[in-house]
Enzyme design. Structure first.
Site, PDB file in Angstrom:
ATOM      1  N   LYS D 175       0.280   5.250  -6.379  1.00 54.50           N
ATOM      2  CA  LYS D 175      -0.081   4.443  -5.226  1.00 54.50           C
ATOM      3  C   LYS D 175      -0.434   3.070  -5.754  1.00 54.50           C
ATOM      4  O   LYS D 175      -1.317   2.951  -6.604  1.00 54.50           O
ATOM      5  CB  LYS D 175      -1.305   5.023  -4.505  1.00 54.50           C
ATOM      6  CG  LYS D 175      -1.832   4.103  -3.408  1.00 54.50           C
ATOM      7  CD  LYS D 175      -3.175   4.540  -2.835  1.00 54.50           C
ATOM      8  CE  LYS D 175      -3.619   3.550  -1.749  1.00 54.50           C
ATOM      9  NZ  LYS D 175      -4.969   3.838  -1.231  1.00 54.50           N
ATOM     10  N   GLY D 200       0.263   1.002  -0.949  1.00 56.88           N
ATOM     11  CA  GLY D 200      -1.162   1.203  -0.768  1.00 56.88           C
ATOM     12  C   GLY D 200      -1.739   0.505   0.438  1.00 56.88           C
ATOM     13  O   GLY D 200      -2.961   0.475   0.603  1.00 56.88           O
TER      14      GLY D 200
END
Lengths: 310, 310, 310, 310
Positions: D175, D200
């Site tokens: 992420k 993200g």
């Protein structure tokens, strides 16, 4: 972008794929305008939409005023109206920026690309940048494009500030070299479709176009102009699968001529593909042999080969 | 610092307290050299050891080449050999730096203060900075001082690099504006007593002198030259208690003309004490009235009053 | 600093030279409290004024809560009232900071050293930091010292904020590890003589003391406690020439155990002088042999040798 | 992403749109697990693909170990196998990260999301981060996802390092919260299609998906889960025109609950749409009324309204 015969009207939205061309120097460090004209003639016959003279990749910060004028004149003459010509006219003072912008316009430039003043940037707030760009846009006979190059200037204009500057009718677009996708999206969301947004690197040209950017000014366009132009054409044609593959392929060679090795890498790459590179200007140091090999290897791996010049 | 009659020998160690003087502009934005000469004549009669022309406080980055030459000539003439004169001759290219350094030397400057090139700083490594300074020092008829101004350039030369540059016999010192005490100490420890270290701000002149710095180039010297000179004299005389009190007193007024309000604050302060300030050059914006009041209030609180000009 | 028998009254100003001691681990990565006690007993017989448990050099961020408690108890017991004991009790949440501060106080700590919360630092403004420190100081049975460690936290509290926090009667000082001399001076000028200012590194202990700092918490005190204590004694005695020479001598060994090699370097140095170092805790990696040799060489060059333990 | 009934096999590529859910607190600052379960039950009935417990938006850094365990258990129970559950298990030490990862696996988590250790980040090089992630991945019973959150940690793993870590068979994705498009592209180019890349933030979900990201973990998913899920569905379905419009619409509300107002803004927004927000935990300060109004206004302008809870 509406244009014909190299004429660009006030209010025209900049777009397409342009190469910020290298300025060429001879072995003694002096300008080599013959080499410069040769490169530009070749770009004028490529699938590029235009060129930028005196950009960061053109080592504008290392040129004397007289050299800048000679470069502008040689470049515009060599292109000969076949492509859009932007000129980097930003200087630290508002006054010098206006003077160079006027000279570029007089020489036939289509757009002025005005980098953010930066030496005193801790002192320049929203009002100072707004006043600077408004004064330049008022004085400029040609449309003005904001140039944000935070890697070299340390200055990132907030999207709200860009939107305020963009209200001036003679400010028609922005080149943002940062690659920050949310920032690109916010500028597009705030400034609307009448404002040109140009990706400042081939490393994010495809996602920027997806978001609504109108084109790019990409250093890799010096080396692989047709591939860069293809990336825009594929995206506009809706062939996202092919665009995505091409975008990923361009990441490594793009880094070789920008973030990894900078202008010295760009010049090695120009020589490698058969165009005119030569030495960078001091304090730029020429690449060492190992780094130069790495640049050439990276080009080969991306299947970027020699161009057919002439 | 060994000097007499404004003559500075090669290899001379720079020292003492110098003011990096403001460049003065008329209301129309043009150079006001009469105001400039008036200020310099007054500084030449102060307890300062010297002045710096075309420093960051002199808005060197906002001046055209012809204006730089005029400023150098007017400044050196106004000082008339009464004080050391340094000139900021740093430019982005090695070539332009050498050219301006030679002009400053020909005009009679004692030292060249050469700011780190910075536009392409992500590309400039140890070897590039070393080569740049060596080329300038080789070509310069006058001693060269390294100028590190990270707040404006983003460039902090590592002490090991400073020490390598300092090996050149014509590089005689450094001005560091950062205020980082361990860095100042490391430069002094590495470069030894034959290399001049000049604090770049009145905010850390006293601790720098304690560590072995030879002086300072301090913006506050424009406004309160005698107080700044006193700070060095008290320290050299070993009166640390008085030096410490004076150092703490200078913190707030120094911030007002440097980190808080920059050159626009400096110009308000010049007007406030009876010298010639006037407007800063665009994109610098003049201070608003509230900030200008804050500058004047800060000077009063530090008991920095009008000077007796004439 | 007024103290006797390890008792520190509320409102006491912290001062003197303290070592932020290493936490020791066995080869299996578990706490080695015997080694820890042995080091502390030796420090308690040195010329240091005190020790700090659970500082950055004590790898506090890598310890579990139960390990922190065991370390506090072992450390305070080993010192046995012979020296001042500060404990690093800062955590990310206000709540956890208060809980650990209370435990440290109950165990007999003299001061709580409270690092700035930082994970969400872009969200924490003046009001948030002020509220945090006020809540901790209200709840703490022992005096609180602000701990600014920007190299690890990215947080530099503005001097104006430090001054606002310092108004709380149970906040008695600050440790600033940054080495920025103007910042140290501004904190001293704003907070006055009733507020202790502790240099956070041996690399600027002398200039900080010149400005009015009351002492230092210095990693090099782990390795060369008497030299660090001497630096303060020489300065307070007015022997600036000797203090300056000693300060310059300590620059290189200090860097070896802080900015260059960090805690892994500190542990190599502890082993080198005959104290208990051992491995750092993961993700810290032990130094490679070449770097370890460099640490040892640097100590030898500064004439920092083995201690007489036992 | 291959999954059924909440079971995720080793080697599974993470994908889809997940919300990093807020942790809820009562007025007295203690965990409010009833509110937490209520929110999660509602998310489990949304078009989201999953949730992340103990992410940055879940204020994981402000929770005690026991609170983390309670949160994991309550969250997994509330979701009841209806959605993928990731748990943020990163801690500063390798040891504590492994311990929490094992607890999360034992409680039934599908993936461990492991933030980069950062307190000593100037000390952590390529080898240290590689060793950390390899040790965690070796010990973890569930697949591990790298979590880069530079805005809070200051740590940006180079794509070459990500690619080295990604060679471990139990490291299945990343992420990246930075929004830098060239970086996303380079990670995808280096790691290939068997490695999941999760945007993200909702601010660049669409361009990331264009580049080949497999999904996103987006704070705005707490407030507008179906819109965020729609953005992925539109993109995967090839409806770029609609995806682009939706992406631009989400920029302002996304900023309101992330970069502009952070977790306090997220909690105001949760209350505004009818979910359970409540106060953030100190040192987070609740938003003032003006900022809270701005959050609510921004949601309304983006036509993000109340959800039908129950």
């Amino acid at each position: 972008m509406e244009r014909s015969n190299g004429q660009v009207a006030m209010g025209t939205i900049p777009g397409g794929v342009l190469a910020p061309v290298a300025t060429t120097f001879a072995a003694d460090g002096e300008l080599d305008l013959d080499a410069f004209r040769a490169n530009l003639d070749w770009y004028a016959r490529s699938r590029l939409d235009g060129v930028v003279l005196l950009g960061s990749n053109g080592e504008f910060a290392l040129l004397d005023p007289a050299e800048k004028e000679a470069t502008i004149e040689a470049g515009i003459e060599a292109v000969g109206g076949r492509k859009t010509v932007m000129v980097g006219t930003g200087a630290e003072s508002t006054r010098a920026t206006i003077a160079l912008t006027r000279r570029a316009a007089a020489a036939g430039a289509d757009f002025a690309l005005v980098v953010t003043p930066h030496y005193y940037s801790p002192r320049y707030d929203h009002a100072a940048y707004l006043a600077h760009y408004e004064a330049v846009a008022d004085a400029s006979p040609i449309p003005v494009i904001i140039y944000v190059m935070a890697a070299y200037t340390g200055v990132d204009l907030a999207p709200a500030l860009v939107a305020d500057i963009a209200r001036h009718p003679n400010v028609v677009g922005i080149k943002d070299s940062g690659g920050n996708a949310p920032r690109v999206a916010e500028v597009i969301a705030r400034c609307g479709p009448d404002f040109g947004v140009l990706a400042g690197s081939a490393s994010f040209l495809y996602p920027a176009l997806c978001l609504g950017a109108t084109g790019g000014i990409v250093a890799l366009g010096n080396i692989a102009p047709d591939l860069c132009a293809d990336l825009q054409h594929l995206t506009l044609a809706g062939d996202h699968a092919a665009a995505r593959v091409l975008q990923l392929r361009l990441i490594a060679p793009n880094a070789a001529v920008t973030s990894r090795f900078g202008v010295p890498g760009l010049k090695v790459a120009l020589d490698a593909v058969g165009l005119r590179g030569g030495p960078p200007r001091l304090p730029h140091q020429p690449l060492g042999e190992r780094d130069a090999d790495e640049v050439r290897r990276t080009l080969r791996e991306a299947e970027i080969g020699a161009v057919a010049v002439g």
